[in-house]
Design an enzyme around this catalytic site. Structure first.
Site, PDB file in Angstrom:
ATOM      1  N   LYS A   1       0.853  -1.197   0.000  1.00 46.92           N
ATOM      2  CA  LYS A   1       0.000   0.000   0.000  1.00 46.92           C
ATOM      3  C   LYS A   1       0.886   1.242   0.000  1.00 46.92           C
ATOM      4  O   LYS A   1       1.891   1.287   0.709  1.00 46.92           O
ATOM      5  CB  LYS A   1      -0.879  -0.032   1.254  1.00 46.92           C
ATOM      6  CG  LYS A   1      -1.735   1.192   1.501  1.00 46.92           C
ATOM      7  CD  LYS A   1      -2.691   0.945   2.664  1.00 46.92           C
ATOM      8  CE  LYS A   1      -3.569   2.149   2.956  1.00 46.92           C
ATOM      9  NZ  LYS A   1      -2.899   3.200   3.710  1.00 46.92           N
TER      10      LYS A   1
ATOM     11  N   SER B   1      -1.808   4.993  -3.553  1.00 49.21           N
ATOM     12  CA  SER B   1      -2.227   5.802  -2.402  1.00 49.21           C
ATOM     13  C   SER B   1      -1.090   6.696  -1.943  1.00 49.21           C
ATOM     14  O   SER B   1       0.078   6.330  -2.072  1.00 49.21           O
ATOM     15  CB  SER B   1      -2.616   4.835  -1.263  1.00 49.21           C
ATOM     16  OG  SER B   1      -2.726   5.492  -0.019  1.00 49.21           O
TER      17      SER B   1
ATOM     18  N   GLY C   1      -7.945   7.534  -1.563  1.00 50.07           N
ATOM     19  CA  GLY C   1      -7.741   8.977  -1.503  1.00 50.07           C
ATOM     20  C   GLY C   1      -9.034   9.724  -1.761  1.00 50.07           C
ATOM     21  O   GLY C   1      -9.547   9.724  -2.879  1.00 50.07           O
ATOM     22  N   SER C   2      -9.585  10.313  -0.686  1.00 49.11           N
ATOM     23  CA  SER C   2     -10.724  11.224  -0.796  1.00 49.11           C
ATOM     24  C   SER C   2     -11.999  10.630  -1.398  1.00 49.11           C
ATOM     25  O   SER C   2     -12.767  11.342  -2.047  1.00 49.11           O
ATOM     26  CB  SER C   2     -10.313  12.483  -1.567  1.00 49.11           C
ATOM     27  OG  SER C   2      -9.530  13.315  -0.716  1.00 49.11           O
ATOM     28  N   VAL C   3     -12.220   9.351  -1.180  1.00 49.37           N
ATOM     29  CA  VAL C   3     -13.532   8.795  -1.565  1.00 49.37           C
ATOM     30  C   VAL C   3     -14.551   9.290  -0.543  1.00 49.37           C
ATOM     31  O   VAL C   3     -14.478   8.958   0.638  1.00 49.37           O
ATOM     32  CB  VAL C   3     -13.506   7.248  -1.592  1.00 49.37           C
ATOM     33  CG1 VAL C   3     -14.914   6.687  -1.729  1.00 49.37           C
ATOM     34  CG2 VAL C   3     -12.612   6.753  -2.710  1.00 49.37           C
TER      35      VAL C   3
ATOM     36  N   HIS D   1      -1.503   7.742   1.300  1.00 52.64           N
ATOM     37  CA  HIS D   1      -1.800   7.644   2.732  1.00 52.64           C
ATOM     38  C   HIS D   1      -2.714   8.796   3.195  1.00 52.64           C
ATOM     39  O   HIS D   1      -2.552   9.327   4.292  1.00 52.64           O
ATOM     40  CB  HIS D   1      -0.476   7.678   3.520  1.00 52.64           C
ATOM     41  CG  HIS D   1      -0.465   6.842   4.771  1.00 52.64           C
ATOM     42  ND1 HIS D   1       0.174   5.637   4.859  1.00 52.64           N
ATOM     43  CD2 HIS D   1      -1.004   7.059   6.013  1.00 52.64           C
ATOM     44  CE1 HIS D   1       0.043   5.150   6.085  1.00 52.64           C
ATOM     45  NE2 HIS D   1      -0.673   5.985   6.798  1.00 52.64           N
TER      46      HIS D   1
ATOM     47  N   GLY E   1     -11.288   5.788   3.778  1.00 54.68           N
ATOM     48  CA  GLY E   1     -10.591   6.133   5.007  1.00 54.68           C
ATOM     49  C   GLY E   1     -11.427   6.952   5.970  1.00 54.68           C
ATOM     50  O   GLY E   1     -12.252   6.428   6.724  1.00 54.68           O
ATOM     51  N   ARG E   2     -11.260   8.265   5.918  1.00 53.54           N
ATOM     52  CA  ARG E   2     -11.845   9.148   6.940  1.00 53.54           C
ATOM     53  C   ARG E   2     -13.356   8.965   7.168  1.00 53.54           C
ATOM     54  O   ARG E   2     -13.807   9.017   8.323  1.00 53.54           O
ATOM     55  CB  ARG E   2     -11.484  10.606   6.623  1.00 53.54           C
ATOM     56  CG  ARG E   2      -9.975  10.880   6.806  1.00 53.54           C
ATOM     57  CD  ARG E   2      -9.577  12.266   6.358  1.00 53.54           C
ATOM     58  NE  ARG E   2      -8.166  12.570   6.552  1.00 53.54           N
ATOM     59  CZ  ARG E   2      -7.197  12.336   5.657  1.00 53.54           C
ATOM     60  NH1 ARG E   2      -7.485  11.785   4.488  1.00 53.54           N
ATOM     61  NH2 ARG E   2      -5.939  12.643   5.923  1.00 53.54           N
TER      62      ARG E   2
HETATM   63  C1  LIG Z   1      -6.370   9.041  11.178  1.00 54.56           C
HETATM   64  C2  LIG Z   1      -5.775   8.159  10.125  1.00 54.56           C
HETATM   65  C3  LIG Z   1      -4.991   7.070  10.513  1.00 54.56           C
HETATM   66  C4  LIG Z   1      -4.425   6.239   9.545  1.00 54.56           C
HETATM   67  N1  LIG Z   1      -3.707   5.124   9.936  1.00 54.56           N
HETATM   68  C5  LIG Z   1      -3.203   4.285   8.985  1.00 54.56           C
HETATM   69  C6  LIG Z   1      -2.513   3.086   9.352  1.00 54.56           C
HETATM   70  O1  LIG Z   1      -2.340   2.765  10.522  1.00 54.56           O
HETATM   71  N2  LIG Z   1      -2.041   2.293   8.355  1.00 54.56           N
HETATM   72  C7  LIG Z   1      -2.216   2.603   7.025  1.00 54.56           C
HETATM   73  O2  LIG Z   1      -1.785   1.863   6.153  1.00 54.56           O
HETATM   74  N3  LIG Z   1      -2.863   3.732   6.669  1.00 54.56           N
HETATM   75  C8  LIG Z   1      -3.366   4.562   7.594  1.00 54.56           C
HETATM   76  N4  LIG Z   1      -4.064   5.683   7.202  1.00 54.56           N
HETATM   77  C9  LIG Z   1      -4.281   5.939   5.758  1.00 54.56           C
HETATM   78  C10 LIG Z   1      -5.545   5.237   5.250  1.00 54.56           C
HETATM   79  O3  LIG Z   1      -5.407   3.853   5.246  1.00 54.56           O
HETATM   80  C11 LIG Z   1      -5.883   5.672   3.817  1.00 54.56           C
HETATM   81  O4  LIG Z   1      -4.784   5.455   2.976  1.00 54.56           O
HETATM   82  C12 LIG Z   1      -6.341   7.114   3.694  1.00 54.56           C
HETATM   83  O5  LIG Z   1      -7.037   7.524   4.845  1.00 54.56           O
HETATM   84  C13 LIG Z   1      -7.216   7.278   2.457  1.00 54.56           C
HETATM   85  O6  LIG Z   1      -7.613   8.573   2.282  1.00 54.56           O
HETATM   86  P1  LIG Z   1      -9.055   9.163   2.770  1.00 54.56           P
HETATM   87  O7  LIG Z   1      -8.999   9.240   4.268  1.00 54.56           O
HETATM   88  O8  LIG Z   1      -9.060  10.500   2.147  1.00 54.56           O
HETATM   89  O9  LIG Z   1     -10.120   8.237   2.271  1.00 54.56           O
HETATM   90  C14 LIG Z   1      -4.629   6.528   8.163  1.00 54.56           C
HETATM   91  C15 LIG Z   1      -5.421   7.618   7.801  1.00 54.56           C
HETATM   92  C16 LIG Z   1      -5.997   8.426   8.758  1.00 54.56           C
HETATM   93  C17 LIG Z   1      -6.871   9.577   8.321  1.00 54.56           C
END
Ligand SMILES: Cc1cc2nc3c(=O)[nH]c(=O)nc-3n(C[C@H](O)[C@H](O)[C@H](O)COP(=O)(O)O)c2cc1C
Length: 337
Positions: A211, A233, A267-269, A235, A289-290
């Protein structure tokens, strides 16, 4: 419980951490890492949002698509739609602590199950987060474990733990190679080369996932190492400021490598139509994610289900309104370029 209530609850319970803005564009929360935002000035998070929103779909309503098909198969599982819960950890320092990491893991495993899909659990410097995630997979069923890019022997230890609870797949968030949150806990993470990846892939029979990839060359490296799935991604913009977004590179990556490896994206879905755009660019599925955080904090497992069902319903609607018959064969023609 409906989505409005879930969001209102979450807004109240996440004060200071997330503003539940009308447009979740990374502006209000810029720099809040740890927190809910993007790194630095928040430009990478903002770019994820902006570039995805700039991509437009063409509406078509004179056709025969009356009941679009949203089912798909990922990691050997039949899913109700191609939306998987992204790995997320650190409920206290990222979200304000209304739910514990254990409760969050419970919510995502149960909520995803009820919505007919699956969740990924994450790993962070607080070792407990990974452990409670696995506990919930063991207790309730389906899930995938994404481990920080620690030293290989540490990753392999955690792969064994995931195998023991019956995880559907394992992998690393390669873009976690320099994360502040890991630094806070004094735990070494770093980049991986071809040999490192091969060792990880060969250490397990489970599908191995990488990832946090944004280039064709690195997807090719993953293919050479025998990786099962890459997740395009950045992240959620949390690792590196001023980097590019998934939506800008996805199409080229799929064109050059999509017949050799499984490609997911995140990302931003935020709406169903966002999922449709990513599918039109060639992804097999998306990670969310969020919005899932809002679901858990705003309504626990039911809230997670409500968020997923809302996205699913919106995807269904946007498929009808673009004349898209099946999520497994979304035409690029629905995109306005
Ligand atoms: C608060 C928070 C904590 C996260 N923790 C992790 C994690 O522990 N491991 C990981 O692979 N990604 C982590 N991510 C990234 C998410 O897996 C993901 O890639 C990302 O949130 C996607 O974007 P979106 O929030 O805009 O949908 C985290 C994201 C957020 C917002």
């Amino acid at each position: 419980m409906d989505i409005k209530e879930v969001k209102e609850n979450a807004k109240e319970r996440m004060k200071g951490f997330c503003n539940l803005c009308r447009e979740c564009d990374g502006v209000w929360c810029a720099g809040k890492v740890p927190g809910m935002g993007g790194a630095g000035t928040g430009n990478s998070f903002k770019r994820n949002y902006e570039k995805l929103k700039q991509l437009k779909v063409i509406m078509r309503t004179l056709h025969n698509v009356k009941n679009p098909q949203m089912e798909c198969e990922l990691f050997g599982e039949k899913l109700s739609f191609p939306g998987i819960i992204a790995p997320i950890t650190g409920t206290k320092f990222n979200m304000g602590g209304y739910v514990s990491d254990k409760e969050y893991s419970e919510d995502i495993i149960l909520g995803s199950k009820q919505a007919g899909t699956i969740a990924m659990i994450g790993d962070t410097g607080d070792e407990n987060c990974y452990k409670v995630g696995l506990e919930m997979i063991k207790k309730y069923g389906k899930g995938i474990a994404i481990i920080k890019p620690r030293e290989n022997k540490e990753i392999i230890k955690r792969i064994r733990m995931a195998e023991e609870v019956g995880a559907l797949g394992v992998g690393i968030d390669a873009d976690g190679a320099g994360l502040v949150t890991m630094k806070l806990f004094g735990q070494p993470v770093g980049p991986k080369n071809l040999d490192d990846l091969k060792e990880l892939v060969n250490s397990t029979k489970l599908p191995f996932i990488v990832k946090g990839i944004l280039t064709v060359e690195e997807v090719e490296l993953c293919i050479e190492a025998g990786v099962h799935t890459v997740i395009i991604s950045n992240h959620g913009g949390r690792c590196l400021n001023d980097t590019i977004s998934s939506v800008e590179v996805l199409e080229e990556i799929v064109e050059k490598t999509g017949n050799k490896i499984n490609i997911l994206v995140d990302g931003s879905v935020r709406e169903g139509v966002d999922i449709l755009k990513y599918l039109a660019l060639g992804a097999k599925g998306v990670l969310i994610g969020r919005p899932i955080i809002w679901g858990s904090i705003g309504g626990r497992e039911e809230g997670v289900k409500v968020v997923l069902d809302t996205l699913k319903n919106q995807l269904y609607q946007s498929m009808i309104l673009t004349g898209t018959e099946n999520v497994n064969s979304v035409s690029k023609k629905i995109l306005f370029k």
